[in-house]
Design an enzyme around this catalytic site. Sequence first.
Site, mmCIF file in Angstrom:
data_model
loop_
_atom_site.group_PDB
_atom_site.id
_atom_site.type_symbol
_atom_site.label_atom_id
_atom_site.label_comp_id
_atom_site.label_asym_id
_atom_site.label_seq_id
_atom_site.Cartn_x
_atom_site.Cartn_y
_atom_site.Cartn_z
ATOM 1 C CB ALA A 66 -0.910 -0.006 1.224
ATOM 2 N N GLY A 112 -0.264 -5.146 0.755
ATOM 3 C CA GLY A 112 -1.460 -5.043 -0.067
ATOM 4 C C GLY A 112 -1.285 -5.657 -1.437
ATOM 5 C CD GLU A 115 -3.511 -7.609 2.694
ATOM 6 O OE1 GLU A 115 -4.172 -7.891 3.709
ATOM 7 O OE2 GLU A 115 -3.054 -6.471 2.461
ATOM 8 C CD GLU A 135 0.644 -6.148 5.581
ATOM 9 O OE1 GLU A 135 -0.049 -6.053 4.563
ATOM 10 O OE2 GLU A 135 1.367 -7.158 5.821
#
Length: 258
Positions: A66, A112, A115, A135
């Site tokens: 992200a 992300g 993911e 994370e």
Amino acid sequence: MTYENILVEKQGKTAIVTINREDKLNALNALTLRELSAALDVISEDTSLRGLIITGKGEKAFVAGADIKEFVGKSVDEAMELSRFGHEMVMNKIHNFKKPIVALLNGFALGGGLELALSCHLRVAVATAKVGLPEVSLGIIPGYGGTQRLTQLVGRGKALEMIMTGDVIDAHEALQWGLVNHVVQSHEELLPKANLILEKIYSRSSSAIAAAIDAVNVGIIDSGKGFEKEIELFGKSFGSDDMLEGVTAFLEKRKPNF
């Protein structure tokens, strides 16, 4: 439709969506997520398209995570809304997409990015790709489905090891654990491999493929309901034109025309 952070092109029956932020290692920011969501809606409604490939621009990263700059100053409620938006508008939309989606991991797929790849139906990685959920090194946990989808693929023990250590693994270990479906040796082999898989899927019934995705996904949430959903969708398939064509072709000893 024009986009700022993604590229969308058609190649025959396949749409190719490329995250186009190479200078940012294709990091997912809010605009990129909104554009992905919009592109998915368009592709879903395009009857000329049978499948989708998602990848990142360049050879360094699929999506390196992200965009951390957007995390700064967010309240607890704002962070929850950020996670909810990613889940509902992108990751879950991909997970439940009625057409097959293949992620091409052309480099780093972290946070992300992993993911995003996990939400796709299939994953093909170049041998040099690296994947992980780092994370916890930021004092947070995966927020776009990583705790759930990684566990579904590799099991609780390996998922917790990856999440709690934040360690990155290479493509061959990812293949060993079932996190990716195939590994190719060069970037040039990624797209042909994905196309080979998709062309085989395109030779099958599109309505049956959509039903299979639905049944598998229901079973992941609740195994008991999964069996009932399979019974329901199996029965409904007998009312489809594809079933009539498939059975007729089999009996006539020819290839079906789906």
